[in-house]
Design a protein around this motif. Structure first.
Motif, PDB file in Angstrom:
ATOM      1  N   ARG A  66      39.433 -28.699  42.022  1.00 35.35           N
ATOM      2  CA  ARG A  66      39.648 -27.713  43.272  1.00 35.35           C
ATOM      3  C   ARG A  66      41.266 -27.397  43.195  1.00 35.35           C
ATOM      4  O   ARG A  66      40.930 -25.950  43.260  1.00 35.35           O
ATOM      5  CB  ARG A  66      39.773 -27.836  44.509  1.00 35.35           C
ATOM      6  N   VAL A  67      41.756 -27.853  42.692  1.00 37.69           N
ATOM      7  CA  VAL A  67      43.211 -26.902  42.694  1.00 37.69           C
ATOM      8  C   VAL A  67      42.780 -26.296  41.299  1.00 37.69           C
ATOM      9  O   VAL A  67      43.177 -24.847  41.231  1.00 37.69           O
ATOM     10  CB  VAL A  67      44.251 -28.169  41.192  1.00 37.69           C
ATOM     11  N   ALA A  68      42.054 -26.575  39.563  1.00 35.36           N
ATOM     12  CA  ALA A  68      41.482 -25.960  38.837  1.00 35.36           C
ATOM     13  C   ALA A  68      40.901 -24.383  39.373  1.00 35.36           C
ATOM     14  O   ALA A  68      41.414 -23.255  39.100  1.00 35.36           O
ATOM     15  CB  ALA A  68      41.027 -26.798  37.717  1.00 35.36           C
ATOM     16  N   ALA A  69      40.037 -24.523  39.872  1.00 36.18           N
ATOM     17  CA  ALA A  69      39.238 -23.626  40.928  1.00 36.18           C
ATOM     18  C   ALA A  69      39.864 -22.770  41.507  1.00 36.18           C
ATOM     19  O   ALA A  69      40.275 -21.115  40.618  1.00 36.18           O
ATOM     20  CB  ALA A  69      38.362 -23.746  41.526  1.00 36.18           C
ATOM     21  N   LEU A  70      41.204 -22.838  42.588  1.00 34.51           N
ATOM     22  CA  LEU A  70      41.826 -22.119  43.045  1.00 34.51           C
ATOM     23  C   LEU A  70      43.446 -21.265  42.541  1.00 34.51           C
ATOM     24  O   LEU A  70      43.696 -20.661  42.162  1.00 34.51           O
ATOM     25  CB  LEU A  70      43.044 -22.844  44.052  1.00 34.51           C
ATOM     26  N   ASN A  71      43.483 -22.490  41.493  1.00 39.61           N
ATOM     27  CA  ASN A  71      44.929 -21.678  40.155  1.00 39.61           C
ATOM     28  C   ASN A  71      44.128 -20.985  39.160  1.00 39.61           C
ATOM     29  O   ASN A  71      44.774 -20.072  38.114  1.00 39.61           O
ATOM     30  CB  ASN A  71      45.754 -22.468  39.903  1.00 39.61           C
ATOM     31  N   GLY A  72      42.719 -20.492  38.633  1.00 40.49           N
ATOM     32  CA  GLY A  72      42.284 -19.893  37.543  1.00 40.49           C
ATOM     33  C   GLY A  72      42.769 -20.434  36.796  1.00 40.49           C
ATOM     34  O   GLY A  72      42.221 -20.076  35.175  1.00 40.49           O
ATOM     35  N   ALA A  73      42.806 -22.072  36.613  1.00 38.96           N
ATOM     36  CA  ALA A  73      43.257 -22.791  34.847  1.00 38.96           C
ATOM     37  C   ALA A  73      41.735 -22.828  34.437  1.00 38.96           C
ATOM     38  O   ALA A  73      41.185 -24.207  34.455  1.00 38.96           O
ATOM     39  CB  ALA A  73      43.384 -24.115  35.384  1.00 38.96           C
ATOM     40  N   ASP A  74      40.922 -22.358  34.214  1.00 35.55           N
ATOM     41  CA  ASP A  74      39.431 -22.156  33.109  1.00 35.55           C
ATOM     42  C   ASP A  74      39.228 -23.410  31.941  1.00 35.55           C
ATOM     43  O   ASP A  74      38.236 -24.634  32.312  1.00 35.55           O
ATOM     44  CB  ASP A  74      39.057 -21.402  32.778  1.00 35.55           C
ATOM     45  N   TYR A  75      40.483 -23.472  31.540  1.00 32.95           N
ATOM     46  CA  TYR A  75      40.811 -24.957  30.580  1.00 32.95           C
ATOM     47  C   TYR A  75      40.457 -26.246  31.400  1.00 32.95           C
ATOM     48  O   TYR A  75      39.852 -27.073  30.968  1.00 32.95           O
ATOM     49  CB  TYR A  75      42.066 -24.641  29.637  1.00 32.95           C
ATOM     50  N   GLU A  76      41.237 -26.632  32.153  1.00 38.94           N
ATOM     51  CA  GLU A  76      41.397 -27.927  33.193  1.00 38.94           C
ATOM     52  C   GLU A  76      39.945 -27.848  33.639  1.00 38.94           C
ATOM     53  O   GLU A  76      39.447 -29.349  33.790  1.00 38.94           O
ATOM     54  CB  GLU A  76      42.321 -27.184  34.471  1.00 38.94           C
ATOM     55  N   TRP A  77      38.935 -27.307  34.284  1.00 39.75           N
ATOM     56  CA  TRP A  77      38.080 -27.037  34.875  1.00 39.75           C
ATOM     57  C   TRP A  77      36.801 -27.426  33.917  1.00 39.75           C
ATOM     58  O   TRP A  77      36.407 -28.241  34.084  1.00 39.75           O
ATOM     59  CB  TRP A  77      37.837 -25.411  35.102  1.00 39.75           C
ATOM     60  N   ASN A  78      37.176 -26.707  32.998  1.00 39.50           N
ATOM     61  CA  ASN A  78      35.686 -27.267  31.385  1.00 39.50           C
ATOM     62  C   ASN A  78      36.098 -28.734  31.045  1.00 39.50           C
ATOM     63  O   ASN A  78      35.571 -29.559  30.939  1.00 39.50           O
ATOM     64  CB  ASN A  78      36.360 -26.058  30.720  1.00 39.50           C
ATOM     65  N   ALA A  79      37.621 -28.666  31.943  1.00 42.29           N
ATOM     66  CA  ALA A  79      38.192 -30.982  30.894  1.00 42.29           C
ATOM     67  C   ALA A  79      37.646 -31.532  31.765  1.00 42.29           C
ATOM     68  O   ALA A  79      36.859 -32.121  31.245  1.00 42.29           O
ATOM     69  CB  ALA A  79      39.564 -30.757  30.064  1.00 42.29           C
ATOM     70  N   HIS A  80      37.660 -31.323  33.088  1.00 46.77           N
ATOM     71  CA  HIS A  80      37.408 -32.522  34.288  1.00 46.77           C
ATOM     72  C   HIS A  80      36.063 -32.231  34.414  1.00 46.77           C
ATOM     73  O   HIS A  80      35.583 -33.109  35.320  1.00 46.77           O
ATOM     74  CB  HIS A  80      38.438 -32.204  34.964  1.00 46.77           C
ATOM     75  N   GLU A  81      35.242 -30.963  34.535  1.00 47.05           N
ATOM     76  CA  GLU A  81      33.952 -30.948  35.330  1.00 47.05           C
ATOM     77  C   GLU A  81      33.077 -31.749  34.652  1.00 47.05           C
ATOM     78  O   GLU A  81      32.308 -32.726  35.258  1.00 47.05           O
ATOM     79  CB  GLU A  81      33.436 -29.577  35.002  1.00 47.05           C
ATOM     80  N   PRO A  82      33.186 -32.615  33.111  1.00 46.56           N
ATOM     81  CA  PRO A  82      32.109 -33.678  32.872  1.00 46.56           C
ATOM     82  C   PRO A  82      32.324 -34.349  33.460  1.00 46.56           C
ATOM     83  O   PRO A  82      32.067 -35.877  33.621  1.00 46.56           O
ATOM     84  CB  PRO A  82      32.214 -33.363  31.235  1.00 46.56           C
ATOM     85  N   VAL A  83      34.506 -35.164  33.956  1.00 48.53           N
ATOM     86  CA  VAL A  83      34.629 -36.192  34.216  1.00 48.53           C
ATOM     87  C   VAL A  83      34.100 -36.207  35.686  1.00 48.53           C
ATOM     88  O   VAL A  83      33.661 -37.533  35.971  1.00 48.53           O
ATOM     89  CB  VAL A  83      36.460 -36.329  34.438  1.00 48.53           C
ATOM     90  N   ALA A  84      34.303 -35.630  35.384  1.00 49.18           N
ATOM     91  CA  ALA A  84      33.687 -35.571  37.877  1.00 49.18           C
ATOM     92  C   ALA A  84      32.619 -35.896  37.716  1.00 49.18           C
ATOM     93  O   ALA A  84      31.894 -36.458  38.502  1.00 49.18           O
ATOM     94  CB  ALA A  84      33.844 -33.423  38.155  1.00 49.18           C
ATOM     95  N   ARG A  85      31.269 -35.276  36.787  1.00 44.95           N
ATOM     96  CA  ARG A  85      30.115 -35.795  36.675  1.00 44.95           C
ATOM     97  C   ARG A  85      29.804 -36.733  36.507  1.00 44.95           C
ATOM     98  O   ARG A  85      29.266 -37.776  36.867  1.00 44.95           O
ATOM     99  CB  ARG A  85      29.256 -35.055  35.736  1.00 44.95           C
ATOM    100  N   ARG A  86      30.774 -37.578  35.849  1.00 45.41           N
ATOM    101  CA  ARG A  86      30.080 -39.300  35.123  1.00 45.41           C
ATOM    102  C   ARG A  86      31.140 -39.993  36.643  1.00 45.41           C
ATOM    103  O   ARG A  86      30.750 -41.711  36.553  1.00 45.41           O
ATOM    104  CB  ARG A  86      31.071 -39.519  34.202  1.00 45.41           C
ATOM    105  N   ALA A  87      31.659 -39.536  37.239  1.00 42.23           N
ATOM    106  CA  ALA A  87      32.305 -40.395  38.553  1.00 42.23           C
ATOM    107  C   ALA A  87      31.408 -40.073  40.281  1.00 42.23           C
ATOM    108  O   ALA A  87      32.148 -40.555  40.662  1.00 42.23           O
ATOM    109  CB  ALA A  87      33.837 -39.712  37.955  1.00 42.23           C
ATOM    110  N   GLY A  88      30.094 -39.058  39.300  1.00 38.91           N
ATOM    111  CA  GLY A  88      29.280 -39.550  40.316  1.00 38.91           C
ATOM    112  C   GLY A  88      29.100 -37.963  40.748  1.00 38.91           C
ATOM    113  O   GLY A  88      27.977 -37.793  42.014  1.00 38.91           O
ATOM    114  N   MET A  89      30.317 -37.385  40.959  1.00 39.89           N
ATOM    115  CA  MET A  89      30.020 -36.050  41.428  1.00 39.89           C
ATOM    116  C   MET A  89      28.620 -34.999  40.396  1.00 39.89           C
ATOM    117  O   MET A  89      28.106 -35.427  39.966  1.00 39.89           O
ATOM    118  CB  MET A  89      31.099 -34.698  41.300  1.00 39.89           C
TER     119      MET A  89
END
Length: 186
Positions: A66-89
């Protein structure tokens, strides 16, 4: 392209970062290594948030995305989206964080919705309204609240650093795709 050259370093600090990351340095690390003291402290803080906190992985990654989305940090989003999916999201849950947070009610559980509201308040307004904090408190204990607060604050730092210095921008080719072993930026 990044606003500063990426730094190459074989120092003890770089070795500690590589150890936490499974042997690799990311573009973020290579930018931070311009200041070894900052890079070392950053590595320690992010290591604690990512690996030694008790906060549930899905809640941690929800806040980071959410922080990445609000702040326009695409690199952060792209790196953490797979981690979130592995965490069950689910994909639906991550998509609501990126584009339609107002529709989170049917997609996120009550604790996740409370964490989302807290993340939004901390990131957008800094001052958190009492009603948002009271709802958060009904789902998380004191330690988890401190860890969530530190995660949100820290990833605001990460995202703002990435965006300000153009670290890992998509116009950088393969360099932008270098991430750590579990896919995360910091």
């Amino acid at each position: 392209m990044a606003r500063l050259e990426y730094h190459s370093d074989d120092s003890e600090v770089a070795a500690r970062i590589r150890e936490r990351r499974g042997g690799k340095l990311t573009p973020l690390d290579r930018m931070l290594l311009h200041s070894p003291a900052i890079a070392d402290g950053w590595n320690s803080l992010l290591g604690a948030i990512r690996a030694r906190a008790s906060l549930a992985d899905d809640v941690r990654e929800l806040a980071i995305l959410r922080v990445a989305a609000l702040n326009g940090a695409d690199y952060e989003w792209n790196a953490h989206e797979p981690v979130a999916r592995r965490a069950g999201m689910t994909l639906e849950q991550t998509e609501v964080l990126r584009e339609h947070a107002e529709n989170a009610g049917g997609v996120l559980n009550p604790g996740q919705r409370a964490a989302l509201a807290y993340t939004d308040a901390m990131t957008r307004c800094i001052e958190v309204p009492d009603e948002i904090f009271l709802e958060l408190r009904s789902h998380f204990d004191d330690q988890q609240i401190v860890e969530l607060t530190a995660t949100i604050g820290t990833y605001n730092l990460v995202s703002r650093f990435l965006v300000a210095l153009h670290v890992g921008r998509s116009d950088q080719g393969a360099e932008a795709d270098t991430i750590d072993e579990d896919g995360a930026v910091a």
